[in-house]
Every structure is written in structure tokens, then in C-alpha cells.
Design a protein around this motif. Structure first.
Motif, PDB file in Angstrom:
ATOM      1  N   GLU A 318       0.838  -1.209   0.000  1.00 48.77           N
ATOM      2  CA  GLU A 318       0.000   0.000   0.000  1.00 48.77           C
ATOM      3  C   GLU A 318       0.870   1.255   0.000  1.00 48.77           C
ATOM      4  O   GLU A 318       1.876   1.323   0.710  1.00 48.77           O
ATOM      5  CB  GLU A 318      -0.933  -0.012   1.216  1.00 48.77           C
ATOM      6  N   CYS A 320       0.412   4.191   1.311  1.00 49.07           N
ATOM      7  CA  CYS A 320       0.566   4.772   2.656  1.00 49.07           C
ATOM      8  C   CYS A 320       1.666   4.075   3.445  1.00 49.07           C
ATOM      9  O   CYS A 320       2.374   4.711   4.228  1.00 49.07           O
ATOM     10  CB  CYS A 320      -0.724   4.650   3.461  1.00 49.07           C
ATOM     11  N   TYR A 366      -3.180   1.920  -5.472  1.00 44.01           N
ATOM     12  CA  TYR A 366      -3.402   1.629  -4.057  1.00 44.01           C
ATOM     13  C   TYR A 366      -2.406   0.557  -3.620  1.00 44.01           C
ATOM     14  O   TYR A 366      -1.726   0.717  -2.612  1.00 44.01           O
ATOM     15  CB  TYR A 366      -4.846   1.179  -3.863  1.00 44.01           C
ATOM     16  N   CYS A 401      -7.184   6.953   1.353  1.00 39.87           N
ATOM     17  CA  CYS A 401      -6.121   7.353   2.293  1.00 39.87           C
ATOM     18  C   CYS A 401      -4.853   7.682   1.510  1.00 39.87           C
ATOM     19  O   CYS A 401      -4.189   8.687   1.774  1.00 39.87           O
ATOM     20  CB  CYS A 401      -5.850   6.256   3.315  1.00 39.87           C
ATOM     21  N   CYS A 402      -4.516   6.827   0.520  1.00 40.95           N
ATOM     22  CA  CYS A 402      -3.265   7.019  -0.228  1.00 40.95           C
ATOM     23  C   CYS A 402      -3.321   8.289  -1.084  1.00 40.95           C
ATOM     24  O   CYS A 402      -2.314   8.983  -1.227  1.00 40.95           O
ATOM     25  CB  CYS A 402      -2.969   5.808  -1.102  1.00 40.95           C
TER      26      CYS A 402
END
Ligand SMILES: [Zn+2]
Length: 676
Positions: A318, A320, A366, A401-402
Motif C-alpha cells: 500500500e 501509505c 493503491y 487514504c493514499c
């Protein structure tokens, strides 16, 4: 020369502590009783990227980082709760500013600085009498695509604190320490009643981010209750020290969320500053070793899509988790001075990071895969899926989120290219083309330029561009573990090598304007071994992957999944990918791989067209290694003896992993390696 902010910081602390507490007389290190950090971060804006690193920030400036408010208005527009609106109140707004703000100040982009201002001003003005700050309204309406934090969740405030720290570093706005002091008094009151995990488990796993900000404020104010608050936060945070030392967790698939782990890695070392027990450093080293053994990839990352998911090179990484792991490593490096953290940081920054966003920084994945032969809407073997779009390129597909968090990677990496050292010198521990303005010795201003194409070339040239007066100070330079041989030249003459206990070069001399240091590191081809004994080709700080043709096509999303963005990209190829590398004896490896370096300084380096390095070698197709579930199928095991060798050898080209979109990185090894 640029205005130097270090003096302003020092003047604000002299009033409340004696100067003998602080070894570096120009910049703030930890205050007693905390340990002294090995490296001290310089004020935001003092380090400027050059060359290809500048291109990365310019891509972000023109790309999604610079315009996320227009590209993602539902969340980043004026309805955001962190701007006082009735919209998203959770992590995403602060995430974006956590990357936009350092980018804007490093590039001195007034327009982008202006975009950060309403967020900063609202954060500061939102503080209540009791110290709470941030969104606090209750909503009945729960519009799809928005995250409401009407619960008081401690987590999004941790991101906002990171934003405010950077804003203070760039501006010295005294309202920041005041806000934090009031907020930490509020936490000191409230945490015993409503602990970190009162509302969500995110805050419990990410408490290290909260903890590091408490120490940061303690260094400025010396308020003793902050050390008590630090103990409370540490004890309410997930016990990563125990998790790593017990050694059970990181070998279990699904045992932890990949981003919680990336952030959590630093917690034991953040707390070590106060606890001073080496077991916290040992725990992290044990954790990193187990992470690599059970989940590791050659690009420095690990299988986590979103739960921890082993080391099969078709598992996901991911975005993030990349930028948060880098941030953890940067902080762990500053505190301990351990070069292992610097090497891992470079491995991730120069391999995993560049490939997860498009060159224009407008689209991202993602999840990326280390062996990634097709990018398509398809449900793969990931722990989670979002309409099968998780490895496609887009702005919003997967989970956003990313989209919000990816912006911090490069700006913070640049902030870590140069450090002040406790003995009033400077250190370059991770490398990249850059310039730095800093105070050395007895507050002497110096401006250094680092000319290099690292990691594509392995020569580092440091020039004293300007110095207020000739003075003596130490300069520390990391010697990478992959460099078996290197040479050092100062002002055209071979210089004597002196090292510190971390095996860094230390150059202590009387420095003058135009002094020039050149180090040439030697990088050789190396073969590292991974999942099912597969092999990856490495050289210097870069790993290499199969060069494949890329056919990009844009696809329009249907109405039912508009939360995944209007469009996304699929990438396919007509290139074969099912190759095995040929196992050759150690003493023949250098001849078996032909390296061609051709750096064009004017071109963005991270794509197949502009790749600055190509390695050609012989390989063999494995007809039984085929596609499965839109991925490279099960990896043939690399046995040492008895493989059938057919058909004939073919020449293949490998390029830096970060230049590829489709690739094989972990290859089976086949035959030929016979006992003489
Ligand atoms: Zn994410």
C-alpha cells in the motif's frame, strides 16, 4: 544567502534553559533527561533539492499535490471539517497538508503556501478553552465518501500535530507551541479516562506519532508534565516492543494492518529517548529482521494488502505504508544514527516510491506488486479489494487514504538529506542532489552543494559554495555497505580516510569557500534471494526488474462505483515475462551482466523511455510459468540442480525497478551452476 532560522530557535530556548544542556549550539537537540539525538533535523526550507530530486517535487507541485482541493473537492474543498465545514473530519485533510506544506516551503511556492494557510489558521483558531482542537461537530447526515470524526478520535489530531510542527519549523509562529501545550494539557487530563483506543484502534497503533510530538514540545518548553504525558501515551500505545521481541506476530499473515505497522515501527525508538534502554532499539532491529524474513520484498517493503500478507511477490504494497515506513526510518535514523535505517530508507525511496505514482503525480496505485505483469480491473489475491481496482492507476481507486497521504514521501526525504550534528558539524547520511544552508561551528553560515546523480551514479561531489568565514567543523558522510571500495579526494588530492564508530567518513578540517570533496563509491552486481529462493539483481542502491513494453489505456468507471473516481488506467504488455535467470558461479556474476549507464540530466529518470541504466543478460523462458488470476502464476522454486534448460538462451534487459510499471523483479534461477 537565505535567511537562517536556527538562531531564532536558539534565542527562544536560552531564556528557559542553560546552554550547556545542548551540545549543538546552533540547533535544538533533545533536552535533559532525554538522550541526545545523533542527528538534528534542519529548519524546513534550508535543504533544496536539485537535479532529478527537484523534478520529483516539481511533478508534485504541478500534479495532484498542488491541486488536490480541485481534484478531490468533496473532501479537500471548503466543506472539510478541518476548515470548519460540515464535510470530512478525519485524517484526509491533515494528511494532504502534511505533504503539501513541506513541499510548498521547500520550493518557496507562495501560491501553495497560501493554500496551506486556511488549514493552519483553522487548526489554531479551533482550540477550545479546555485545550481540545480540531473538528468537533456532530452530524446526522452521513454522506457517502465522507469520514466523520464526531467522536473525538485522537488519531486525526496526531496528523495535524505533524503538520503544525513543520509549519513552526518554517515560520517560528509562536502560536504553535502554545496550541500544543494547551492540547497536551487536555490529553494529560483526558487520556486516563478516554485512552487512545477509546474510539478507534488506529490511535492505539499510531500513538508513536503523538509521542514524538510531545518530546518535540518538551524540547522547546521544558514543561515537566510532558514527560509524564509521554509515559501515559507510551503505555496506551500498542506494545510494539513486545510484539517484536516475542517474534510471533510478524510471521503470521493477517496479524497487523500494514500502515499501522509502518508507523508503529518507530514507537519503541521514539520512547527510547526517554527510557534509555537499548532493548527498544534491539526490538526494532529484531522486528525489521523478521519483517524481511517473513514478508520482505527486494524494494525494501513488505507484503501488506492491507493486512500483513507474506513475501509472495504478487502480494500488494500500500502507498501509505511506503511513505509512513520512510517517515519512521527517518526518525529512527535521527535518534540512533544507525546506518541500517539509512540503507533501508534509500532502498525504499529509490525503488518502491517512484513507481507507485505516474510521472505527472496525477495517478497512483493503491497496491503495487513486485512481480507485476498486468494492471487491470480484476479481483486478485489481496486481503481486501475495492471493485478489483486496487492495482490500477487512478486518483481515487482503492481507498483514498493514499490519495491524501502519498504527498509526504519526497518532501520529507529531502528534509533528511542533511543533518546538523551534536558537535556543530553537518552530516549527509542519505544521498541525493541537493543544496543546504546551515549554521556550523560557532554560528557560521555555510552553503554546501551536493552534485550527484545518485543513485544512478555513485559519485558524490560536495562543494563549499559559500562560507561566512573560514572555520573548522566535521562533515560526516555515510559509506554504503554495498560499496566494497571507494576513494576520497579533497581539492583534487587523495585524502586520508577517517571513520567514526558508525563507519561514516568523517572529514574534520578548516573549510574555505570552493573546497571540494569527491567520493567515488564502487557498485557491483549482486544477487539477493527471496520468495521460493528467487533471485533479484541489485547494484548499489538500486534493484533491477525486467523491462517490458507498456500499453496504457484509460477506462471510464460506471456510475455505481463513482467513489472510485471518474476514470482509471489499465496497463498491459505484449512482452514475454516468464524468464528464469541463469545461475552462474559467484566469480562469473560481473561478466554475466552487462551494465550500461547513460544519465541525461535533463530528463525525468523514472520511466522505461528515460531509464538511466540498462543491464543486459542471458535468460531462459519457462513455458510452465504462466498467468494466473491476472498475475504471474505460482513462482517456480529455484532448485540448484537438475533443471531442464530449454529453449535456448534469450537476451533480456533489466532496468531500475523504479523505472518500470510492468515487471518481473524476483526471478526463478535455473541450471548451469555445476560443481567443477
Ligand atoms: Zn493508503
Amino acid at each position: 544567502m537565505k535567511k537562517i532560522l536556527g538562531i531564532l530557535i536558539i534565542s527562544s530556548i536560552i531564556s528557559c534553559s542553560s546552554k550547556s544542556d545542548i551540545k549543538n549550539s546552533n540547533y535544538l537537540n533533545n533536552r535533559d533527561p532525554l538522550i541526545q539525538k545523533e542527528y538534528i533535523e534542519l529548519p524546513l526550507g534550508q535543504i533544496q533539492p536539485q537535479g532529478w530530486l527537484k523534478m520529483m517535487l516539481e511533478a508534485q507541485q504541478d500534479g495532484s499535490t498542488g491541486q488536490l482541493d480541485q481534484l478531490y473537492p468533496l473532501v479537500m474543498g471548503e466543506r472539510n471539517g478541518w476548515l470548519g465545514g460540515d464535510g470530512d473530519q478525519w485524517e484526509r485533510g491533515p494528511y494532504w497538508i502534511d505533504g503539501l506544506l513541506p513541499l510548498a516551503y521547500i520550493l518557496e511556492d507562495e501560491e501553495l503556501i497560501a493554500k496551506t494557510k486556511p488549514w493552519i489558521e483553522w487548526m489554531i483558531s479551533s482550540q477550545r478553552e479546555d485545550g481540545y482542537f480540531g473538528p468537533q461537530q456532530d452530524y446526522e447526515n452521513n454522506e457517502p465518501g465522507l469520514q466523520r470524526d464526531n467522536s473525538g478520535d485522537w488519531w486525526p489530531k496526531m496528523v495535524a500535530l505533524k503538520v503544525l510542527k513543520q509549519y513552526y519549523s518554517a515560520t517560528n509562529d509562536e502560536r504553535v507551541p502554545t496550541l500544543m501545550l494547551n492540547y497536551f494539557r487536555y490529553q494529560y487530563e483526558q487520556l486516563p479516562k478516554t485512552p487512545l483506543d477509546n474510539w478507534t484502534f488506529w490511535a492505539r497503533y499510531r500513538g508513536g506519532d503523538n509521542l514524538m510530538m510531545v518530546y518535540w514540545l518538551y524540547n522547546i518548553t521544558g514543561e515537566n508534565f510532558l514527560l509524564d504525558l509521554a509515559e501515559i501515551i507510551h503505555h496506551q500505545t500498542e506494545d510494539f516492543t513486545g510484539d517484536f521481541l516475542n517474534r510471533a506476530r510478524l510471521s503470521q499473515k493477517g496479524s497487523i494492518h500494514c500502515v499501522n505497522l509502518a508507523q508503529g515501527f518507530k514507537e519503541p525508538i521514539i520512547y527510547y529517548q526517554q527510557a534509555k534502554d537499548k532493548k527498544y532499539i534491539d526490538a526494532v532491529k529484531t522486528g525489521l529482521k523478521d519483517l524481511k524474513t517473513f514478508n520482505g520484498f527486494p524494494n525494501g517493503m513488505y507484503g501488506g494488502d492491507e493486512a500483513l500478507h507474506g513475501d509472495n511477490p504478487t502480494q500488494g504494497i500500500e502507498f501509505c505504508s511506503i511513505v509512513e515506513f520512510m517517515f519512521s526510518l527517518e526518525n529512527m535514523l535521527q535518534i540512533t544514527g544507525e546506518n541500517d535505517f539509512a540503507e533501508l530508507l534509500e532502498r525504499i525511496a529509490f525503488n518502491a516510491l517512484p513507481t507507485q505514482a505516474t510521472d505527472d503525480f496525477m495517478n497512483r496505485q493503491y497496491f503495487q506488486q513486485v512481480n507485476q505483469v498486468k494492471i487491470s480491473k480484476h479481483i486478485r489475491n489481496f486481503d481486501i479489494n475495492h471493485h478489483g481496482l486496487d492495482n490500477c492507476f487512478g486518483l481515487l481507486n482503492g481507498y483514498p487514504c493514499c490519495t491524501s497521504n502519498m504527498h509526504q514521501g519526497w518532501p520529507k526525504f529531502i528534509q533528511n538529506l542533511w543533518y546538523a550534528t551534536p558537535d556543530n558539524g553537518l552530516a549527509a547520511i542519505v544521498y541525493g542532489p541537493s543544496k543546504v544552508n546551515a549554521l556550523v561551528a560557532d554560528s557560521i553560515e555555510v552553503s554546501l552543494a551536493e552534485y550527484t546523480n545518485y543513485p544512478f551514479e555513485n559519485t558524490i561531489e560536495i562543494l563549499v559554495e559559500d562560507i561566512a568565514e573560514a572555520c573548522s567543523f566535521p562533515l560526516y558522510l555515510r559509506i554504503p555497505t554495498w560499496s566494497e571500495n571507494f576513494s576520497l579526494e579533497i581539492n583534487g588530492k587523495v585524502a586520508e580516510i577517517k571513520k567514526d564508530e558508525s563507519n561514516n567518513l568523517i572529514i574534520y578540517r578548516l573549510w574555505n569557500k570552493d573546497d571540494r570533496v569527491i567520493i567515488r563509491f564502487e557498485a557491483k552486481i549482486g544477487i539477493s534471494r527471496w520468495y521460493e529462493n528467487a533471485a533479484t539483481v541489485e547494484r548499489g542502491a538500486l534493484i533491477y526488474a525486467l523491462k517490458m513494453n507498456e500499453n496504457w489505456s484509460v477506462v471510464r468507471n460506471n456510475e455505481t462505483i463513482k467513489s472510485q473516481g471518474e476514470t482509471y488506467y489499465e496497463v498491459d504488455s505484449d512482452s514475454p515475462w516468464n524468464y528464469a535467470l541463469i545461475d552462474v558461479p559467484e566469480n562469473k556474476i560481473q561478466d554475466h551482466y552487462l551494465v550500461k549507464v547513460n544519465v541525461n540530466h535533463d530528463l525525468y529518470p523514472w520511466n522505461i523511455e528515460n531509464s538511466p541504466i540498462e543491464i543486459t543478460t542471458k535468460a531462459k523462458r519457462l513455458p510452465y510459468w504462466t498467468m494466473y488470476n491476472d498475475m504471474a502464476g505460482p513462482m517456480p522454486y529455484s532448485i540448484k540442480w537438475g533443471n531442464e534448460v530449454s529453449p535456448d538462451d534469450e537476451e533480456i534487459t533489466l532496468i531500475p525497478y523504479g523505472c518500470t510499471t510492468l515487471r518481473i523483479t524476483e526471478f526463478p534461477l535455473i541450471g548451469e551452476h555445476k560443481v567443477n
